[in-house]
Design an enzyme around this catalytic site. Structure first.
Site, PDB file in Angstrom:
ATOM      1  N   HIS A 106       8.974  30.295  73.723  1.00  0.00           N
ATOM      2  CA  HIS A 106      10.110  30.654  72.863  1.00  0.00           C
ATOM      3  C   HIS A 106      10.982  31.742  73.522  1.00  0.00           C
ATOM      4  CE1 HIS A 106      11.980  31.306  68.798  1.00  0.00           C
ATOM      5  NE2 HIS A 106      12.207  32.503  69.332  1.00  0.00           N
ATOM      6  N   GLU A 107      10.351  32.833  73.915  1.00  0.00           N
ATOM      7  CA  GLU A 107      11.125  33.932  74.507  1.00  0.00           C
ATOM      8  C   GLU A 107      11.732  33.520  75.846  1.00  0.00           C
ATOM      9  OE1 GLU A 107      11.955  36.300  72.623  1.00  0.00           O
ATOM     10  OE2 GLU A 107      10.449  35.882  71.078  1.00  0.00           O
ATOM     11  N   GLU A 129      18.947  31.022  69.072  1.00  0.00           N
ATOM     12  CA  GLU A 129      17.686  30.513  68.548  1.00  0.00           C
ATOM     13  C   GLU A 129      17.513  29.030  68.885  1.00  0.00           C
ATOM     14  OE1 GLU A 129      15.694  32.740  67.579  1.00  0.00           O
ATOM     15  OE2 GLU A 129      14.067  31.568  66.701  1.00  0.00           O
ATOM     16  N   HIS A 145      15.010  31.894  75.174  1.00  0.00           N
ATOM     17  CA  HIS A 145      16.089  32.884  75.010  1.00  0.00           C
ATOM     18  C   HIS A 145      16.517  33.411  76.388  1.00  0.00           C
ATOM     19  CE1 HIS A 145      16.239  33.340  70.671  1.00  0.00           C
ATOM     20  NE2 HIS A 145      14.963  33.586  70.572  1.00  0.00           N
TER      21      HIS A 145
HETATM   22 ZN    ZN Z   1      13.874  33.696  68.720  1.00  0.00          ZN
END
Ligand code: ZN
Length: 505
Positions: free
Chosen positions: A267-268, A297, A271
């Site tokens: 997830h990170e 997101e 980003h």
């Molecule tokens: Zn996030």
């Protein structure tokens, strides 16, 4: 040479200085979250506040206003989709926002936010809502005051939503969420009527060092560049950017839960790849960031869920995971693991929720933000309202506020309003972007099953990453997918994937 260019250069130089100050504050924040000893906290809070104040003063200086006014009349001398025109437009938007809020208010609110965070950090484990209630009441007042520096709105939440997701209003988000909810509620009902998936294979002991090594190897292969980034440990995972050459991620490891670190790392990294992919020409300007919380997101969710929780992804990575944890997973078949990482259940905690129920958690918070700001819900009634709504929407409710209203930091370290809609916008957009990438390159799923991510990464780079904040969220969605934001690809994705997983008719 355009006669405006020297003026643009001067603006860029001033903005770059401000960006340097803000980046220095970000390094101090990162250090506080990772390696700083507890004794440094008090001074560090002051140091960060000082840098932020310097940046604010430099940015709101009348000379910047004059430059922007002069440049505004010259904006049309550049093509509308040029970097220059975008820079003038976005810097002007940031400036107008910054000068509307008095510095005294910013200082007051920011001190209140730190005090609230401290109180919350103690109140949550103690399950003591009463201890933070007065803080939260004040936060609501300040949030209203902040919104009222931007009069002319239809709904008081509009300016606060607009900060995070430019171009969105309470009414548009409300309508979109209602449409999504109509699809999600029956899907959740159909799934939870089926036997639940067995995820005990994820809940054995997985030593930290191997978990960290595996997570790093995965995100490296996805395209996260460790020459321009690194990973460290924190309580709460995040991504932070000091420059386009230094975009860092953090993670946390639970030895009794394999999914936690693995998926938050992906997830990170999602980003981070967005910010690492911004064109170098935009460095130091307000264009060198993600364009909205929803689009940001969407990039983390695309890699975490559409790629990282997909069957093809694990066809490639599962033998490697088994090799890293032979005693734990050696005899667990791929199919069982795949079902475990996609287990759907009605749960209490947003951050632990699966793909299907996750948005119901977001909608609850979004509605409460609107009701609180409208004055239709009082802070003192929030814990009970929370329980009732969870019972109604998810069929369960915690007797403890720590797993209820106290679970998320957002209201206790920030503002009420605009804090949550980006998560669901991101989920919706992740599927819309992925769908567009697949239309352009139908071979992507086969490549993923072979551990090749370059085509997908390049599509995102070309259509989303490189532009940073140059285009608004609405513009980028239209340009990249050929249509405005729509829930259709997301619903189709969920129905197909979970229809197959839970054998729905
Ligand atoms: Zn996030």
């Amino acid at each position: 040479m355009n006669a405006t260019e020297p003026k643009i250069e001067e603006l860029k130089q001033r903005l770059a200085e401000i960006n340097d100050v803000r980046s220095a504050a970000a390094v101090l924040n990162w250090d506080q979250m990772t390696y700083m000893p507890p004794g440094g906290a008090e001074a560090r809070g002051r140091q960060v506040a000082t840098l932020e104040q310097i940046a604010h003063e430099k940015f709101t200086h009348p000379s910047i206003g004059r430059m922007l006014t002069e440049l505004r009349s010259l904006e049309r001398t550049f093509p509308a989709d040029s970097d220059e025109a975008a820079l003038i437009r976005i810097a002007r938007r940031d400036y107008d926002r910054a000068v509307k809020v008095p510095p005294a208010f910013i200082a007051k609110f920011s001190a209140h936010q730190s005090a609230t965070y401290e109180a919350w950090a103690k109140a949550r484990p103690a399950n003591d809502f009463a201890a933070v209630r007065p803080y939260l009441e004040k936060t609501l007042e300040y949030s209203r005051e902040l919104a009222n520096y931007f009069p002319g709105y239809d709904h008081i939440a509009d300016p606060l939503i607009d900060f995070a997701d430019f171009g969105m209003k309470a009414a548009t988000v409300r309508a979109l969420f209602a449409e999504l909810r109509k699809e999600l509620v029956p899907l959740v009902q159909a799934i939870t009527a089926q036997p639940t998936a067995d995820d005990t294979c994820l809940r054995q002991k997985f030593p930290e060092a191997q978990q960290l090594a595996f997570g790093c190897a995965v995100v490296k292969q996805l395209g996260y560049d460790f020459q321009r980034g690194r990973q460290d440990k924190t309580h709460h995972p995040f991504c932070t950017t000091f420059s386009l050459g230094d975009v860092r991620i953090t993670t946390r490891v639970k030895e009794d839960n394999l999914g936690d670190a693995l998926f938050s790392t992906i997830h990170e990294a999602g980003h981070a790849m967005y910010e690492q992919g911004i064109r170098r020409e935009l460095e130091g300007t307000p264009l060198a960031r993600g364009t909205s919380s929803g689009v940001h997101e969407s990039q983390s969710r695309l890699w975490e869920n559409l790629v990282g929780r997909g069957r093809g992804f694990w066809r490639y990575f599962y033998p490697k995971l088994q090799a890293a944890f032979p005693a734990q997973l050696g005899s667990v078949p791929l199919d069982m693991f795949y079902r475990a990482i996609n287990k759907v259940e009605r749960s209490l905690i947003r951050t632990d929720a699966d793909e299907v129920t996750y948005n119901l958690h977001v909608m609850i918070r979004f509605d409460f933000e609107l009701q609180l700001l409208e004055g239709k819900l009082a802070v003192r009634d929030l814990p009970e309202a929370w329980r009732e709504r969870y019972k109604a929407d998810l069929g369960i409710a915690s007797p403890h506020d720590r797993d209820g209203v106290l679970q998320d930091v957002h209201w206790f370290g920030g503002q009420i309003g605009g804090s949550f809609q980006g998560y669901t916008l991101g989920n919706i957009l992740s599927a819309q972007f992925y769908d567009a990438a697949l239309r352009a390159s139908p071979g992507i799923p086969d490549q993923i099953a072979n551990g090749e991510f370059t085509t997908l990464h390049s599509w995102l780079q070309e259509n989303i990453y490189q532009h940073g904040a140059k285009f608004t969220a609405n513009e980028i969605v239209k340009r990249a997918t050929g249509q405005p934001l729509t829930i259709e690809p997301y619903i189709r994705y969920l129905r197909t994937k979970y229809g197959e997983l839970y054998k729905l008719g």
